[in-house]
Design a protein around this motif. Structure first.
Motif, mmCIF file in Angstrom:
data_model
loop_
_atom_site.group_PDB
_atom_site.id
_atom_site.type_symbol
_atom_site.label_atom_id
_atom_site.label_comp_id
_atom_site.label_asym_id
_atom_site.label_seq_id
_atom_site.Cartn_x
_atom_site.Cartn_y
_atom_site.Cartn_z
ATOM 1 N N ASN A 138 0.830 -1.195 0.000
ATOM 2 C CA ASN A 138 0.000 0.000 0.000
ATOM 3 C C ASN A 138 0.872 1.256 0.000
ATOM 4 N N GLU A 185 0.489 4.120 -1.191
ATOM 5 C CA GLU A 185 -0.183 5.396 -0.987
ATOM 6 C C GLU A 185 -0.175 5.833 0.477
ATOM 7 N N GLN A 186 0.121 4.881 1.385
ATOM 8 C CA GLN A 186 0.200 5.229 2.802
ATOM 9 C C GLN A 186 1.545 5.842 3.185
ATOM 10 N N TRP A 187 2.501 5.850 2.241
ATOM 11 C CA TRP A 187 3.861 6.215 2.600
ATOM 12 C C TRP A 187 4.405 7.307 1.686
ATOM 13 N N SER A 223 -7.144 1.907 -2.655
ATOM 14 C CA SER A 223 -6.575 3.174 -3.103
ATOM 15 C C SER A 223 -7.522 4.038 -3.932
ATOM 16 N N SER A 281 -7.165 7.771 -3.640
ATOM 17 C CA SER A 281 -5.883 8.251 -4.173
ATOM 18 C C SER A 281 -5.871 8.239 -5.694
ATOM 19 N N SER A 290 1.138 -0.434 8.929
ATOM 20 C CA SER A 290 0.677 0.951 8.810
ATOM 21 C C SER A 290 0.999 1.762 10.067
ATOM 22 N N GLY A 313 -4.514 4.372 11.198
ATOM 23 C CA GLY A 313 -5.663 3.735 10.575
ATOM 24 C C GLY A 313 -6.196 2.579 11.401
ATOM 25 N N MET A 366 -3.772 -0.496 12.152
ATOM 26 C CA MET A 366 -2.353 -0.144 12.281
ATOM 27 C C MET A 366 -1.575 -1.159 13.110
#
Length: 639
Positions: free
Chosen positions: A10, A12-14, A40, A43, A340, A343, A346
């Protein structure tokens, strides 16, 4: 042919500065496949019709440059906030009439036209953008199909489904036994979903709603798959999730996916997690028709028993992964690659934990990544299973109702119990449908098959007549597919085959047992059995059933049908099935004259097994026996 290794990624989390580090760590760990894009949507499409693919372009290029293939997902399990704002009618409604709000995953009704249109649209955009990207290995539609809704849009679709299934209200009224409690329908408009009501809901109504949702979700999957197939010839899959809340008939869905893929998360922390791991893998192989399938998700570092997380001990992650591979998976993938920072999940375990790569967990990830390539040769072999356990999801759904004579009746528990007996004996069992070709099995166990069609019952009789050994468990054969009781005595569809007639049920207290003449005992359930033409093998030895048959056998044609009218203890079950305990989980795979044997030791003490051939993990020659250390494993090739 390689085995897939990796998990959900993922990015898009970073921050993008992390992406290059991720690719380097993946290479270090031996990762060769990651699933990208599952959650996503916001995003990729931050506002309606505004697509931002630049970040995904860069991620796919980086992965390809690192030699890592991609399973590209459509993000339709989590619509973005703007979709819910613009289409509030697409938010799901619970059985008690509460419309849910945005704020989690799966906040949609799959019957909403706006949702289906938006889902097709994002799938089409992704397919057109990336169908020829060199990183792609397969497509992944949605995530864990299983959401149910009770809104008016779902009600309208349900009525259409019922018209197609039954053709007329007269047939529906017959199937649902609506003469009971004055429920007869004279207008299709009066038929609603089985929402919360004053007392007990109609059981066939509930079962049909599960059937309807399986078909409706499958139609949604097909729509997205069609968008992808229009421009791409790569395989398309979705990840099956297993649970009592899931209204999906995976056995039917299996014909619609190019690769059967599952997510598997045991809900026990002790040895039960290993039993459930084998159960899930064997079930997936059954859905795949014996063909290779893929473990799409499991947890790298923890187990959840519903109350708390349990950290997997050293070596346990590898044993779980290899159990899936042994039983037919084309690899081992996890959720997720990197834990994560925030969220709702996590604290879900990941291949790269919060502690980073300088950790025990990542070291074990690297070790497993080095082992799997040594086992790649098993990829095109077949799992060997001489016994089978029958599985029917509609039977499970039917027994989740509130209308049964005991709340202790549990179809899944009965099936797991039957499977567990074979697992503990080191035998691999297939799962098979009641109407499947069973001729290759020397023994078939039928646990609590409450619901069965006439055709499936005839199929089981033909199996026995041809020489098969059939063991039928309590509370089987009771109702037809409309949930109407078969009259004349239980076990209904099986009375003639088993040579017995059950006059009454005698449910036991939750913690109660009943003694058997053999010295064993039964629990949960017992029955007043008459042996009409069957031989009595064991009898009840106390209570109101004292002296009456508990276990019977009946020769039919060239085979034998057994009936077990209570949940017997493990020792009695093992004796009945001819099983002996084994210290090792043992699975054989075969191709031509070559056999591969997986030996997995879940105990603390070393175990010795007769073996000859090459041990693939170490490359050593084995002649006579192999010693598997506590918590270890071995994979042998013999010809």
């Amino acid at each position: 042919m390689s085995l897939w290794y990796g998990g959900d990624y993922n990015p898009e989390q970073w921050d993008p500065v992390v992406w290059k580090d991720d690719v380097e760590l993946m290479r270090r760990a031996g990762v060769n496949l990651v699933t990208v894009g599952v959650f996503s949507w916001s995003s990729l499409e931050p506002s309606p019709g505004e697509y931002r693919f630049g970040w995904l372009d860069r991620v796919l290029d980086l992965l390809h440059g690192g030699g890592i293939s991609v399973d590209l997902a459509t993000p339709t399990a989590s619509p973005p906030p703007w979709f819910s704002r613009l289409h509030p009618e697409a938010l799901p409604v619970t059985a008690d009439g509460l419309r849910l709000t945005h704020g989690s995953r799966d906040t949609y009704c799959a019957c909403a036209p706006a949702y289906r249109t938006a889902a097709r649209g994002i799938a089409r955009q992704l397919a057109e953008q990336y169908h020829d990207h060199p990183a792609l290995a397969m497509w992944h539609v949605h995530n864990e199909y299983g959401t149910t809704c009770y809104c008016d849009l779902a009600a309208a679709r349900f009525r259409d489904w019922l018209r197609e299934r039954y053709g007329s209200l007269d047939r529906l009224n017959e199937a649902w036994t609506t003469a009971f409690w004055s429920q007869g329908y004279a207008d299709w408009a009066d038929v609603e979903p089985p929402r919360k009501t004053q007392y007990l809901v109609n059981p066939t109504h509930c079962l049909d709603y599960r059937r309807f949702w399986s078909d409706e979700l499958l139609a949604a999957f097909r729509e997205q798959k069609a968008e992808i197939n229009a421009v791409s010839e790569l395989p398309v899959t979705t990840n099956f999730v297993f649970g009592g809340w899931v209204p999906v008939n995976h056995a039917q869905w299996a014909a619609e996916v190019d690769v059967v893929a599952i997510d598997h998360y045991p809900d026990q922390a002790g040895i039960g997690a290993e039993e459930q791991t084998a159960f899930g893998a064997d079930l997936a192989r059954g859905w795949a028709g014996g063909k290779p399938w893929l473990l799409m998700e499991h947890a790298a570092g923890s187990l959840n028993d519903g109350r708390r997380w349990h950290t997997k001990e050293p070596g346990r992650m590898a044993r779980h992964s290899l159990s899936h591979v042994a039983r037919g998976s084309r690899g081992a993938l996890f959720f997720q690659w990197r834990a994560s920072r925030g969220g709702a999940e996590m604290y879900h375990s990941a291949m790269v934990p919060h502690a980073g790569p300088d950790s025990r967990r990542f070291t074990e990830i690297e070790e497993l990544g080095s082992v799997l390539p040594r086992l790649a040769e098993v990829a095109e072999s077949n799992v060997v299973a001489e016994v089978a356990v029958l599985w029917d999801v509609e039977c499970w759904w039917a027994m989740q109702g509130t209308h049964l004579p005991s709340s202790s009746l549990d179809y899944l528990a009965a099936v797991r119990s039957a499977h567990r007996h074979f697992w503990r004996a080191g035998l691999t069992a297939d799962f098979a449908a009641p109407d499947a070709d069973l001729s290759s099995y020397r023994l078939v166990v039928v646990p609590s098959l409450y619901l069965i069609s006439d055709e499936a019952a005839a199929n089981l009789r033909a199996y026995v007549e041809a020489g098969g050994q059939l063991v039928v468990g309590y509370f089987s054969g009771i109702v037809d597919p409309d949930l109407r009781v078969r009259l004349g005595g239980y076990p209904g569809a099986f009375t003639e085959l088993l040579g017995v007639r059950v006059e009454e049920f005698h449910p036991l207290p939750e913690d109660g047992t009943v003694a058997l003449a053999s010295g064993g005992h039964g629990r949960l359930w017992s029955e007043h059995v008459h042996a009409i033409s069957a031989e009595v093998v064991d009898r009840y030895a106390d209570g109101v059933l004292d002296g009456l048959p508990a276990i019977t056998r009946h020769e039919v044609g060239a085979g034998t049908a057994w009936y077990v009218s209570t949940e017997v203890d493990d020792e009695t079950a093992a004796r009945l099935l001819g099983l002996s305990p084994s210290p090792l989980e043992t699975v054989h795979r075969r191709r031509g004259d070559t056999t591969w044997t997986f030996l997995i030791n879940h105990g603390e003490q070393e175990a010795v097994a007769p073996a000859a051939g090459v041990e693939l993990v170490t490359g050593e020659q084995v002649d006579g026996a192999v010693t598997v250390p506590g918590g270890g494993y071995a994979v042998l090739r013999s010809t």
